[in-house]
Motif scaffolding. Structure first.
Motif, PDB file in Angstrom:
ATOM      1  N   GLY A   1       0.728  -1.168  -0.137  1.00  0.00           N
ATOM      2  CA  GLY A   1      -0.043   0.040   0.149  1.00  0.00           C
ATOM      3  C   GLY A   1       1.008   1.137   0.193  1.00  0.00           C
ATOM      4  N   ALA A   2       2.188   1.107   0.553  1.00  0.00           N
ATOM      5  CA  ALA A   2       2.923   2.242   0.696  1.00  0.00           C
ATOM      6  C   ALA A   2       3.520   2.892  -0.747  1.00  0.00           C
ATOM      7  N   VAL A   3       3.927   1.704  -1.327  1.00  0.00           N
ATOM      8  CA  VAL A   3       4.449   1.811  -2.690  1.00  0.00           C
ATOM      9  C   VAL A   3       3.399   2.276  -3.598  1.00  0.00           C
ATOM     10  N   LEU A   4       2.194   1.770  -3.493  1.00  0.00           N
ATOM     11  CA  LEU A   4       0.989   2.088  -4.358  1.00  0.00           C
ATOM     12  C   LEU A   4       0.586   3.701  -4.259  1.00  0.00           C
ATOM     13  N   THR A   5       0.710   4.068  -2.830  1.00  0.00           N
ATOM     14  CA  THR A   5       0.266   5.412  -2.364  1.00  0.00           C
ATOM     15  C   THR A   5       1.425   6.228  -3.015  1.00  0.00           C
ATOM     16  N   ALA A   6       2.721   5.881  -3.005  1.00  0.00           N
ATOM     17  CA  ALA A   6       3.675   6.804  -3.377  1.00  0.00           C
ATOM     18  C   ALA A   6       3.441   6.833  -5.017  1.00  0.00           C
ATOM     19  N   GLY A   7       3.228   5.872  -5.687  1.00  0.00           N
ATOM     20  CA  GLY A   7       3.209   6.081  -6.978  1.00  0.00           C
ATOM     21  C   GLY A   7       1.812   6.822  -7.392  1.00  0.00           C
ATOM     22  N   LEU A   8       0.680   6.670  -6.706  1.00  0.00           N
ATOM     23  CA  LEU A   8      -0.516   7.528  -6.916  1.00  0.00           C
ATOM     24  C   LEU A   8      -0.140   9.126  -6.792  1.00  0.00           C
ATOM     25  N   VAL A   9       0.555   9.603  -5.785  1.00  0.00           N
ATOM     26  CA  VAL A   9       0.921  10.828  -5.471  1.00  0.00           C
ATOM     27  C   VAL A   9       1.653  11.231  -6.435  1.00  0.00           C
ATOM     28  N   LEU A  10       2.941  10.508  -6.958  1.00  0.00           N
ATOM     29  CA  LEU A  10       3.454  11.035  -8.178  1.00  0.00           C
ATOM     30  C   LEU A  10       2.482  11.070  -9.340  1.00  0.00           C
ATOM     31  N   TRP A  11       1.877   9.996  -9.552  1.00  0.00           N
ATOM     32  CA  TRP A  11       1.113  10.318 -10.873  1.00  0.00           C
ATOM     33  C   TRP A  11       0.039  11.394 -10.607  1.00  0.00           C
ATOM     34  N   PHE A  12      -0.436  11.827  -9.698  1.00  0.00           N
ATOM     35  CA  PHE A  12      -1.326  12.819  -9.382  1.00  0.00           C
ATOM     36  C   PHE A  12      -0.470  14.209  -9.629  1.00  0.00           C
ATOM     37  N   GLY A  13       0.911  14.306  -9.193  1.00  0.00           N
ATOM     38  CA  GLY A  13       1.715  15.385  -9.625  1.00  0.00           C
ATOM     39  C   GLY A  13       1.795  15.529 -10.963  1.00  0.00           C
ATOM     40  N   TRP A  14       2.163  14.409 -11.418  1.00  0.00           N
ATOM     41  CA  TRP A  14       2.614  14.260 -13.009  1.00  0.00           C
ATOM     42  C   TRP A  14       1.130  15.025 -13.757  1.00  0.00           C
ATOM     43  N   GLY A  15       0.062  14.691 -13.454  1.00  0.00           N
ATOM     44  CA  GLY A  15      -1.169  15.164 -14.165  1.00  0.00           C
ATOM     45  C   GLY A  15      -1.432  16.609 -13.630  1.00  0.00           C
ATOM     46  N   LEU A  16      -1.013  17.061 -12.666  1.00  0.00           N
ATOM     47  CA  LEU A  16      -1.528  18.378 -12.186  1.00  0.00           C
ATOM     48  C   LEU A  16      -0.237  19.233 -12.847  1.00  0.00           C
ATOM     49  N   ALA A  17       0.919  18.648 -13.151  1.00  0.00           N
ATOM     50  CA  ALA A  17       1.939  19.517 -13.940  1.00  0.00           C
ATOM     51  C   ALA A  17       1.369  19.570 -15.393  1.00  0.00           C
ATOM     52  N   GLY A  18       0.930  18.462 -15.851  1.00  0.00           N
ATOM     53  CA  GLY A  18       0.614  18.723 -17.199  1.00  0.00           C
ATOM     54  C   GLY A  18      -0.470  19.436 -17.365  1.00  0.00           C
ATOM     55  N   LEU A  19      -1.727  19.631 -16.623  1.00  0.00           N
ATOM     56  CA  LEU A  19      -2.709  20.503 -16.932  1.00  0.00           C
ATOM     57  C   LEU A  19      -2.291  21.858 -16.655  1.00  0.00           C
ATOM     58  N   VAL A  20      -1.189  22.165 -15.706  1.00  0.00           N
ATOM     59  CA  VAL A  20      -0.754  23.579 -15.797  1.00  0.00           C
ATOM     60  C   VAL A  20       0.026  23.853 -16.809  1.00  0.00           C
TER      61      VAL A  20
END
Length: 163
Positions: free
Chosen positions: A7-26
């Protein structure tokens, strides 16, 4: 989830994925049309990351994944730091800096708040309060005994002086 590290690895990956998506939309900005702001062409993958990443994180928090051990939430900063790096790697505009700051703030606040709201943390604080109260009661009892001994010595010395 029996294995916390999964779950910790999944969480880190999801937060990274969210950051990537946020940066792309910006980076892409907003495409204005008659209905308002829309995702520009080529921005669907970023929009999907923004919309899909928070759901599993919410389910894990709701299911009590972090209630047993707050240290598993350290995966949030483990994903937020690379997410902020990816965000600043895609651009250095004010929007990118704001997105990176929000990711780092999110990565800092989640473990900090979770640490102080888990059942173990509450129990540890309660035990610490009880221990301090016991120590204070013992100290007050010692002081009372000491005062009683002094009074007895004074009264016995006064009786000896009288005789």
């Amino acid at each position: 989830m029996r294995s916390g590290w999964v779950g910790a690895v999944l969480t880190a990956g999801l937060v990274l994925w969210f950051g990537w998506g946020l940066a792309g939309l910006v980076s892409l900005g907003c495409e204005w049309d008659a209905r308002g702001c829309a995702v520009p062409d080529g921005g669907g993958k970023y929009f999907a990351a923004i919309m899909a990443a928070p759901w599993p994180l919410g389910f894990m928090a709701k299911a009590g994944f972090y209630r047993r051990d707050w240290r598993l939430t350290l995966s949030f900063p483990a994903g937020a730091v690379p997410g902020a790096a990816v965000t600043l790697g895609m651009g250095t505009s004010a929007g990118h800096w704001a997105a990176a700051f929000l990711l780092l703030l999110f990565g800092t606040l989640v473990p900090w708040l979770t640490r102080y709201t888990t059942d173990e943390a509450r129990a540890a604080r309660r035990h610490e309060r009880e221990r301090r109260a016991r120590e204070e009661r013992r100290e007050r009892a010692r002081v009372r005994r000491r005062e009683r001994r002094r009074e007895r010595r004074r009264s016995s010395a006064a009786q000896r002086d009288v005789t």
